[in-house]
Design a protein around this motif. Structure first.
Motif, PDB file in Angstrom:
ATOM      1  N   PRO A  82      42.170  49.757  35.135  1.00  0.00           N
ATOM      2  CA  PRO A  82      42.259  48.823  36.255  1.00  0.00           C
ATOM      3  C   PRO A  82      43.580  49.033  36.993  1.00  0.00           C
ATOM      4  N   CYS A  83      43.557  48.744  38.275  1.00  0.00           N
ATOM      5  CA  CYS A  83      44.757  48.935  39.087  1.00  0.00           C
ATOM      6  C   CYS A  83      45.186  47.619  39.722  1.00  0.00           C
ATOM      7  N   ILE A  84      46.505  47.449  39.753  1.00  0.00           N
ATOM      8  CA  ILE A  84      47.130  46.307  40.404  1.00  0.00           C
ATOM      9  C   ILE A  84      47.995  46.876  41.521  1.00  0.00           C
ATOM     10  N   LEU A  85      47.879  46.285  42.698  1.00  0.00           N
ATOM     11  CA  LEU A  85      48.731  46.719  43.810  1.00  0.00           C
ATOM     12  C   LEU A  85      49.897  45.766  43.959  1.00  0.00           C
ATOM     13  N   LEU A  86      51.080  46.341  44.136  1.00  0.00           N
ATOM     14  CA  LEU A  86      52.289  45.592  44.465  1.00  0.00           C
ATOM     15  C   LEU A  86      52.657  45.991  45.877  1.00  0.00           C
ATOM     16  N   THR A  87      52.867  45.010  46.720  1.00  0.00           N
ATOM     17  CA  THR A  87      53.193  45.357  48.100  1.00  0.00           C
ATOM     18  C   THR A  87      53.940  44.238  48.785  1.00  0.00           C
ATOM     19  N   ALA A  88      54.687  44.610  49.780  1.00  0.00           N
ATOM     20  CA  ALA A  88      55.372  43.623  50.616  1.00  0.00           C
ATOM     21  C   ALA A  88      54.457  43.187  51.752  1.00  0.00           C
TER      22      ALA A  88
ATOM     23  N   PRO B 125      58.990  38.192  37.264  1.00  0.00           N
ATOM     24  CA  PRO B 125      58.466  38.850  36.058  1.00  0.00           C
ATOM     25  C   PRO B 125      57.313  38.067  35.429  1.00  0.00           C
ATOM     26  N   SER B 126      57.359  36.754  35.532  1.00  0.00           N
ATOM     27  CA  SER B 126      56.290  35.931  34.934  1.00  0.00           C
ATOM     28  C   SER B 126      54.959  36.082  35.676  1.00  0.00           C
ATOM     29  N   ASP B 127      54.968  36.687  36.870  1.00  0.00           N
ATOM     30  CA  ASP B 127      53.720  36.930  37.607  1.00  0.00           C
ATOM     31  C   ASP B 127      52.940  38.116  37.029  1.00  0.00           C
ATOM     32  N   LEU B 128      53.641  38.995  36.331  1.00  0.00           N
ATOM     33  CA  LEU B 128      53.014  40.230  35.858  1.00  0.00           C
ATOM     34  C   LEU B 128      51.996  40.034  34.725  1.00  0.00           C
ATOM     35  N   PRO B 129      52.341  39.343  33.629  1.00  0.00           N
ATOM     36  CA  PRO B 129      51.365  39.243  32.528  1.00  0.00           C
ATOM     37  C   PRO B 129      50.001  38.680  32.925  1.00  0.00           C
ATOM     38  N   PRO B 130      49.935  37.582  33.697  1.00  0.00           N
ATOM     39  CA  PRO B 130      48.608  37.098  34.071  1.00  0.00           C
ATOM     40  C   PRO B 130      47.818  38.125  34.887  1.00  0.00           C
ATOM     41  N   ALA B 131      48.504  38.794  35.820  1.00  0.00           N
ATOM     42  CA  ALA B 131      47.820  39.798  36.645  1.00  0.00           C
ATOM     43  C   ALA B 131      47.324  40.946  35.778  1.00  0.00           C
ATOM     44  N   ILE B 132      48.156  41.394  34.849  1.00  0.00           N
ATOM     45  CA  ILE B 132      47.784  42.508  33.976  1.00  0.00           C
ATOM     46  C   ILE B 132      46.625  42.119  33.060  1.00  0.00           C
ATOM     47  N   GLU B 133      46.733  40.970  32.436  1.00  0.00           N
ATOM     48  CA  GLU B 133      45.691  40.546  31.491  1.00  0.00           C
ATOM     49  C   GLU B 133      44.353  40.299  32.188  1.00  0.00           C
ATOM     50  N   VAL B 134      44.391  39.669  33.343  1.00  0.00           N
ATOM     51  CA  VAL B 134      43.156  39.416  34.091  1.00  0.00           C
ATOM     52  C   VAL B 134      42.557  40.733  34.573  1.00  0.00           C
ATOM     53  N   ALA B 135      43.392  41.627  35.085  1.00  0.00           N
ATOM     54  CA  ALA B 135      42.890  42.922  35.558  1.00  0.00           C
ATOM     55  C   ALA B 135      42.236  43.686  34.417  1.00  0.00           C
ATOM     56  N   ARG B 136      42.879  43.710  33.263  1.00  0.00           N
ATOM     57  CA  ARG B 136      42.320  44.441  32.109  1.00  0.00           C
ATOM     58  C   ARG B 136      41.002  43.814  31.664  1.00  0.00           C
ATOM     59  N   SER B 137      40.962  42.501  31.602  1.00  0.00           N
ATOM     60  CA  SER B 137      39.741  41.805  31.180  1.00  0.00           C
ATOM     61  C   SER B 137      38.593  42.052  32.161  1.00  0.00           C
ATOM     62  N   ARG B 138      38.885  41.954  33.442  1.00  0.00           N
ATOM     63  CA  ARG B 138      37.842  42.178  34.455  1.00  0.00           C
ATOM     64  C   ARG B 138      37.359  43.621  34.435  1.00  0.00           C
ATOM     65  N   PHE B 139      38.267  44.552  34.205  1.00  0.00           N
ATOM     66  CA  PHE B 139      37.903  45.974  34.127  1.00  0.00           C
ATOM     67  C   PHE B 139      36.989  46.223  32.930  1.00  0.00           C
ATOM     68  N   ASP B 140      37.358  45.679  31.767  1.00  0.00           N
ATOM     69  CA  ASP B 140      36.520  45.839  30.570  1.00  0.00           C
ATOM     70  C   ASP B 140      35.127  45.253  30.798  1.00  0.00           C
ATOM     71  N   HIS B 141      35.091  44.073  31.412  1.00  0.00           N
ATOM     72  CA  HIS B 141      33.803  43.437  31.714  1.00  0.00           C
ATOM     73  C   HIS B 141      32.993  44.310  32.674  1.00  0.00           C
ATOM     74  N   HIS B 142      33.639  44.843  33.676  1.00  0.00           N
ATOM     75  CA  HIS B 142      32.966  45.719  34.641  1.00  0.00           C
ATOM     76  C   HIS B 142      32.415  46.969  33.959  1.00  0.00           C
ATOM     77  N   GLN B 143      33.190  47.545  33.035  1.00  0.00           N
ATOM     78  CA  GLN B 143      32.742  48.742  32.314  1.00  0.00           C
ATOM     79  C   GLN B 143      31.499  48.428  31.477  1.00  0.00           C
ATOM     80  N   ARG B 144      31.494  47.275  30.816  1.00  0.00           N
ATOM     81  CA  ARG B 144      30.318  46.877  30.025  1.00  0.00           C
ATOM     82  C   ARG B 144      29.093  46.716  30.923  1.00  0.00           C
ATOM     83  N   LEU B 145      29.288  46.100  32.077  1.00  0.00           N
ATOM     84  CA  LEU B 145      28.177  45.931  33.015  1.00  0.00           C
ATOM     85  C   LEU B 145      27.657  47.275  33.511  1.00  0.00           C
ATOM     86  N   GLU B 146      28.564  48.201  33.791  1.00  0.00           N
ATOM     87  CA  GLU B 146      28.157  49.540  34.228  1.00  0.00           C
ATOM     88  C   GLU B 146      27.289  50.220  33.166  1.00  0.00           C
TER      89      GLU B 146
END
Length: 185
Positions: free
Chosen positions: A74-80, A105-126
């Protein structure tokens, strides 16, 4: 969790790396441009990729498109930047999270964990979709073979199905393989 980071600014990359490591993440690869990010994603086996949008050679969104297209991580974009067009491009590319700079820094863990979880779920659906499509395709072939047996051997539908089933068991082949043999004569 193994993280790939990509930003063309080495200072931002260093800050991001320190933030991630302080949060307990393992930064396994660092890229300074989008193409390098794609290449490193293919070889470093990251659990998540964090990319800046504006980078040389290939922007972050184009890199995400390739990484997501190959189902690497999964990918997370950081941008201004947070304009609507950019967000739409990011969604179309397959971004799983989008963080606007500056972030804490506290914004990173939720984004990472949610992205990983959604990616895993997407892979299972695929995988489920692929499996269902394979089963539908096999069913179509079996139905055609039944039709051929009904027409050529004057069998009932039940007899034609049973014939394919018995051949499958006796020859230790799938019913699809038997059906394909019937159809190919």
């Amino acid at each position: 969790m193994r993280v790939l980071i990509a930003d063309d600014d080495p200072i931002i990359r260093l800050d991001l790396k320190e933030m991630l490591e302080n949060l307990g993440y393992n930064v396994v690869a660092e890229a300074g441009d989008g193409q390098q990010a794609v290449d490193l994603a293919r070889t470093s086996d990251p659990d998540v990729c964090i990319l800046d949008v504006k980078m040389p050679n290939k922007d972050g969104i184009e890199a995400v498109n390739e990484i997501y297209g190959e189902a690497i991580a999964p990918c997370i974009l950081l941008t201004a930047y947070s304009d609507k067009e950019l967000i739409e491009r990011a969604m179309e590319a397959g971004v799983f999270a989008y963080l606007v700079k500056p972030f804490k820094p506290s914004d990173l863990p939720p984004a990472i964990e949610v992205a990983r979880s959604r990616f895993d779920h997407h892979q299972r659906l695929e995988k489920e979709v692929t499996s269902l499509n394979d089963r539908i395709e096999a069913r179509k072939i079996i139905e055609k073979a039944k039709g051929k047996l009904i027409e050529e051997q004057r069998l009932s539908e039940i007899e034609a199905y049973r014939h394919i089933q018995v051949e499958s068991m006796n020859r230790r082949m799938t019913m699809k393989e038997i059906a394909e043999e019937i159809l190919n004569g």
